[in-house]
Design a protein around this motif. Sequence first.
Motif, PDB file in Angstrom:
ATOM      1  N   THR A   2      27.641  28.172  22.404  1.00  0.00           N
ATOM      2  CA  THR A   2      28.560  27.324  21.633  1.00  0.00           C
ATOM      3  C   THR A   2      29.195  26.276  22.552  1.00  0.00           C
ATOM      4  OG1 THR A   2      29.015  29.211  20.214  1.00  0.00           O
ATOM      5  CG2 THR A   2      30.518  27.343  20.023  1.00  0.00           C
ATOM      6  N   LEU A   3      29.597  26.703  23.741  1.00  0.00           N
ATOM      7  CA  LEU A   3      30.186  25.728  24.689  1.00  0.00           C
ATOM      8  C   LEU A   3      29.186  24.599  24.955  1.00  0.00           C
ATOM      9  CD1 LEU A   3      31.913  28.040  27.343  1.00  0.00           C
ATOM     10  CD2 LEU A   3      33.029  26.705  25.535  1.00  0.00           C
ATOM     11  N   GLU A   4      27.928  24.983  25.133  1.00  0.00           N
ATOM     12  CA  GLU A   4      26.903  23.957  25.395  1.00  0.00           C
ATOM     13  C   GLU A   4      26.736  23.035  24.194  1.00  0.00           C
ATOM     14  OE1 GLU A   4      23.704  26.462  26.837  1.00  0.00           O
ATOM     15  OE2 GLU A   4      23.890  25.466  28.796  1.00  0.00           O
ATOM     16  N   ALA A   5      26.774  23.632  22.996  1.00  0.00           N
ATOM     17  CA  ALA A   5      26.627  22.802  21.789  1.00  0.00           C
ATOM     18  C   ALA A   5      27.767  21.786  21.679  1.00  0.00           C
ATOM     19  CB  ALA A   5      26.590  23.698  20.550  1.00  0.00           C
ATOM     20  N   TYR A   6      28.905  22.112  22.286  1.00  0.00           N
ATOM     21  CA  TYR A   6      30.053  21.186  22.259  1.00  0.00           C
ATOM     22  C   TYR A   6      30.072  20.266  23.472  1.00  0.00           C
ATOM     23  CZ  TYR A   6      32.085  22.992  18.043  1.00  0.00           C
ATOM     24  OH  TYR A   6      32.291  23.288  16.723  1.00  0.00           O
ATOM     25  N   GLY A   7      29.014  20.319  24.259  1.00  0.00           N
ATOM     26  CA  GLY A   7      28.935  19.415  25.415  1.00  0.00           C
ATOM     27  C   GLY A   7      29.823  19.838  26.566  1.00  0.00           C
ATOM     28  N   LEU A   8      30.334  21.082  26.496  1.00  0.00           N
ATOM     29  CA  LEU A   8      31.239  21.563  27.552  1.00  0.00           C
ATOM     30  C   LEU A   8      30.395  22.275  28.610  1.00  0.00           C
ATOM     31  CD1 LEU A   8      34.031  22.915  25.158  1.00  0.00           C
ATOM     32  CD2 LEU A   8      34.004  20.716  26.367  1.00  0.00           C
ATOM     33  N   HIS A   9      29.812  21.496  29.486  1.00  0.00           N
ATOM     34  CA  HIS A   9      28.911  22.047  30.501  1.00  0.00           C
ATOM     35  C   HIS A   9      29.698  22.450  31.733  1.00  0.00           C
ATOM     36  CE1 HIS A   9      25.677  20.798  27.950  1.00  0.00           C
ATOM     37  NE2 HIS A   9      26.125  19.546  27.948  1.00  0.00           N
ATOM     38  N   TRP A  10      29.436  23.655  32.194  1.00  0.00           N
ATOM     39  CA  TRP A  10      30.210  24.186  33.322  1.00  0.00           C
ATOM     40  C   TRP A  10      29.540  23.858  34.650  1.00  0.00           C
ATOM     41  CZ3 TRP A  10      28.126  26.902  29.263  1.00  0.00           C
ATOM     42  CH2 TRP A  10      26.944  27.601  29.525  1.00  0.00           C
ATOM     43  N   ASP A  11      30.368  23.864  35.690  1.00  0.00           N
ATOM     44  CA  ASP A  11      29.857  23.677  37.045  1.00  0.00           C
ATOM     45  C   ASP A  11      29.718  25.062  37.679  1.00  0.00           C
ATOM     46  OD1 ASP A  11      30.162  20.715  37.087  1.00  0.00           O
ATOM     47  OD2 ASP A  11      32.276  21.202  36.850  1.00  0.00           O
ATOM     48  N   GLU A  12      28.811  25.205  38.568  1.00  0.00           N
ATOM     49  CA  GLU A  12      28.592  26.457  39.320  1.00  0.00           C
ATOM     50  C   GLU A  12      28.154  27.604  38.404  1.00  0.00           C
ATOM     51  OE1 GLU A  12      31.844  27.239  41.984  1.00  0.00           O
ATOM     52  OE2 GLU A  12      31.820  25.210  42.772  1.00  0.00           O
ATOM     53  N   ASP A  13      27.828  28.731  39.042  1.00  0.00           N
ATOM     54  CA  ASP A  13      27.324  29.865  38.257  1.00  0.00           C
ATOM     55  C   ASP A  13      28.433  30.545  37.471  1.00  0.00           C
ATOM     56  OD1 ASP A  13      24.837  29.403  39.231  1.00  0.00           O
ATOM     57  OD2 ASP A  13      24.961  30.928  40.833  1.00  0.00           O
ATOM     58  N   ILE A  14      28.048  31.110  36.339  1.00  0.00           N
ATOM     59  CA  ILE A  14      29.006  31.872  35.534  1.00  0.00           C
ATOM     60  C   ILE A  14      29.336  33.173  36.267  1.00  0.00           C
ATOM     61  CG2 ILE A  14      29.325  33.048  33.312  1.00  0.00           C
ATOM     62  CD1 ILE A  14      28.509  30.496  32.345  1.00  0.00           C
ATOM     63  N   ILE A  15      30.591  33.541  36.223  1.00  0.00           N
ATOM     64  CA  ILE A  15      31.013  34.812  36.822  1.00  0.00           C
ATOM     65  C   ILE A  15      31.238  35.820  35.684  1.00  0.00           C
ATOM     66  CG2 ILE A  15      32.971  35.895  38.021  1.00  0.00           C
ATOM     67  CD1 ILE A  15      31.551  34.162  39.944  1.00  0.00           C
ATOM     68  N   TYR A  16      30.764  37.037  35.883  1.00  0.00           N
ATOM     69  CA  TYR A  16      31.004  38.119  34.904  1.00  0.00           C
ATOM     70  C   TYR A  16      31.911  39.150  35.561  1.00  0.00           C
ATOM     71  CZ  TYR A  16      27.282  36.184  32.036  1.00  0.00           C
ATOM     72  OH  TYR A  16      26.528  35.342  31.250  1.00  0.00           O
ATOM     73  N   GLN A  17      33.022  39.438  34.946  1.00  0.00           N
ATOM     74  CA  GLN A  17      33.944  40.402  35.560  1.00  0.00           C
ATOM     75  C   GLN A  17      33.322  41.783  35.715  1.00  0.00           C
ATOM     76  OE1 GLN A  17      37.738  40.200  33.440  1.00  0.00           O
ATOM     77  NE2 GLN A  17      38.511  38.941  35.114  1.00  0.00           N
ATOM     78  N   SER A  18      32.411  42.139  34.817  1.00  0.00           N
ATOM     79  CA  SER A  18      31.814  43.470  34.889  1.00  0.00           C
ATOM     80  C   SER A  18      31.026  43.651  36.191  1.00  0.00           C
ATOM     81  CB  SER A  18      30.904  43.709  33.675  1.00  0.00           C
ATOM     82  OG  SER A  18      29.947  42.678  33.606  1.00  0.00           O
ATOM     83  N   GLN A  19      30.724  42.534  36.864  1.00  0.00           N
ATOM     84  CA  GLN A  19      29.963  42.644  38.127  1.00  0.00           C
ATOM     85  C   GLN A  19      30.864  42.565  39.357  1.00  0.00           C
ATOM     86  OE1 GLN A  19      27.042  39.536  37.702  1.00  0.00           O
ATOM     87  NE2 GLN A  19      26.161  40.497  35.883  1.00  0.00           N
ATOM     88  N   HIS A  20      32.177  42.595  39.110  1.00  0.00           N
ATOM     89  CA  HIS A  20      33.103  42.362  40.212  1.00  0.00           C
ATOM     90  C   HIS A  20      33.934  43.567  40.606  1.00  0.00           C
ATOM     91  CE1 HIS A  20      33.648  37.774  40.486  1.00  0.00           C
ATOM     92  NE2 HIS A  20      32.552  38.226  41.009  1.00  0.00           N
ATOM     93  N   ASN A  21      33.492  44.742  40.197  1.00  0.00           N
ATOM     94  CA  ASN A  21      34.352  45.890  40.401  1.00  0.00           C
ATOM     95  C   ASN A  21      34.754  46.083  41.861  1.00  0.00           C
ATOM     96  OD1 ASN A  21      35.505  47.579  38.378  1.00  0.00           O
ATOM     97  ND2 ASN A  21      34.792  49.278  39.665  1.00  0.00           N
ATOM     98  N   ALA A  22      33.816  45.821  42.777  1.00  0.00           N
ATOM     99  CA  ALA A  22      34.102  46.042  44.200  1.00  0.00           C
ATOM    100  C   ALA A  22      35.312  45.211  44.651  1.00  0.00           C
ATOM    101  CB  ALA A  22      32.876  45.704  45.034  1.00  0.00           C
ATOM    102  N   ALA A  23      35.416  44.001  44.141  1.00  0.00           N
ATOM    103  CA  ALA A  23      36.536  43.136  44.547  1.00  0.00           C
ATOM    104  C   ALA A  23      37.861  43.683  44.011  1.00  0.00           C
ATOM    105  CB  ALA A  23      36.315  41.717  44.025  1.00  0.00           C
ATOM    106  N   TYR A  24      37.820  44.260  42.801  1.00  0.00           N
ATOM    107  CA  TYR A  24      39.060  44.835  42.238  1.00  0.00           C
ATOM    108  C   TYR A  24      39.458  46.090  43.012  1.00  0.00           C
ATOM    109  CZ  TYR A  24      37.181  41.913  38.496  1.00  0.00           C
ATOM    110  OH  TYR A  24      36.633  40.886  37.791  1.00  0.00           O
ATOM    111  N   VAL A  25      38.444  46.884  43.382  1.00  0.00           N
ATOM    112  CA  VAL A  25      38.720  48.112  44.146  1.00  0.00           C
ATOM    113  C   VAL A  25      39.400  47.727  45.462  1.00  0.00           C
ATOM    114  CG1 VAL A  25      37.641  50.035  45.403  1.00  0.00           C
ATOM    115  CG2 VAL A  25      36.814  49.437  43.120  1.00  0.00           C
ATOM    116  N   GLU A  26      38.889  46.694  46.094  1.00  0.00           N
ATOM    117  CA  GLU A  26      39.448  46.256  47.372  1.00  0.00           C
ATOM    118  C   GLU A  26      40.910  45.816  47.213  1.00  0.00           C
ATOM    119  OE1 GLU A  26      36.677  43.676  49.493  1.00  0.00           O
ATOM    120  OE2 GLU A  26      38.475  42.774  50.409  1.00  0.00           O
TER     121      GLU A  26
END
Length: 319
Positions: free
Chosen positions: A61-85
């Motif tokens: 939907t964001l793309e359909a609205y022309g809202l193109h993001w810079d850099e890679d998308i981050i998923y919080q579910s893949q960041h557990n190690a950083a939260y643990v730290e």
Amino acid sequence: MSNYRGRFAPSPTGPLHFGSLVAAVGSYLDAKHHNGKWLVRIEDLDNPRTVKGAADKILSTLEAYGLHWDEDIIYQSQHNAAYVEAFHQLKETGAVYPCCCTRKEIADSALHGIDGQIYPGTCRNGIPPEREGRAWRVRTDMQQTVRPEPVEWYTGFDKLSPNGVVVFDDTLQGRITQHLATEVGDFIVLRADGLFAYQLAVVVDDALQGITHVVRGADLLYSTPRQMYLQQLLGLNTPGYMHLPLVVNAQGEKLSKQTLARPVEKNNTASALFDALVFLRQQPPAELRLRTIEHLLAWAIANWQPAAILPTVTSAHSN
Ligand code: GLU
């Protein structure tokens, strides 16, 4: 390219509705107007609430609205190690403690504050031997670490005053003052179900992504002092904050899945984008409604005027 780094951080609990489109557009325009980067982070940490396929739908939907993001998308579910730290860092300084209180026990004893119940501090000095800790809370009376030198985009967060009051200047809502201990109470950073709380995750990720400006809905205005407090405890920089008026329906309820908000259309994008700009009081010329989203966005980036937005916490829209 400036060093402005903004973000849009949707929770994938359902499709994008008009309220989330406004937050996406507001954060995008502020970043692009400042020649900055606009990042997208999927806040899928709360897996009980995450809806399968919703993240991909939001992104398309964001793309359909022309809202193109810079850099890679981050998923919080893949960041557990950083939260643990980060959690360990808090633990080492004695900033967090286990809490055995059940919801019912808290409900029976807590006062109601600006953002839910104020935890009365029952477990602050230890839990009874026959009980077990469930969640972990952060003490709201910690001595502050010395914050890093203010950086260029620093927007007036003037550290925590000695009596524990967080004061900051929101770009739109003005000066916000909150006494964490009495208005919010010791808050949860690690939930009883083992998931890290939003307040901790958002602080860790905003820092990891080097976010300099947070533009989001005003439902999070009163969470900001908690986030600033955690930034201080963790020795992280504090971004600037701008909280946009929240879109509410005719009954005054925030648009959400619970209030049956309609998803934004993927075909009539220029018209919905035009409505979002009107909601943000950007006064787009009427003929732009019939042009492409690229035209509309180019106009809106060039003419972006946050000062025109009403500094109200909520504002109705017919969607
Ligand atoms: N994920 C949050 C939401 O969708 C927004 C978090 C934020 O912008 O800090 O409400």
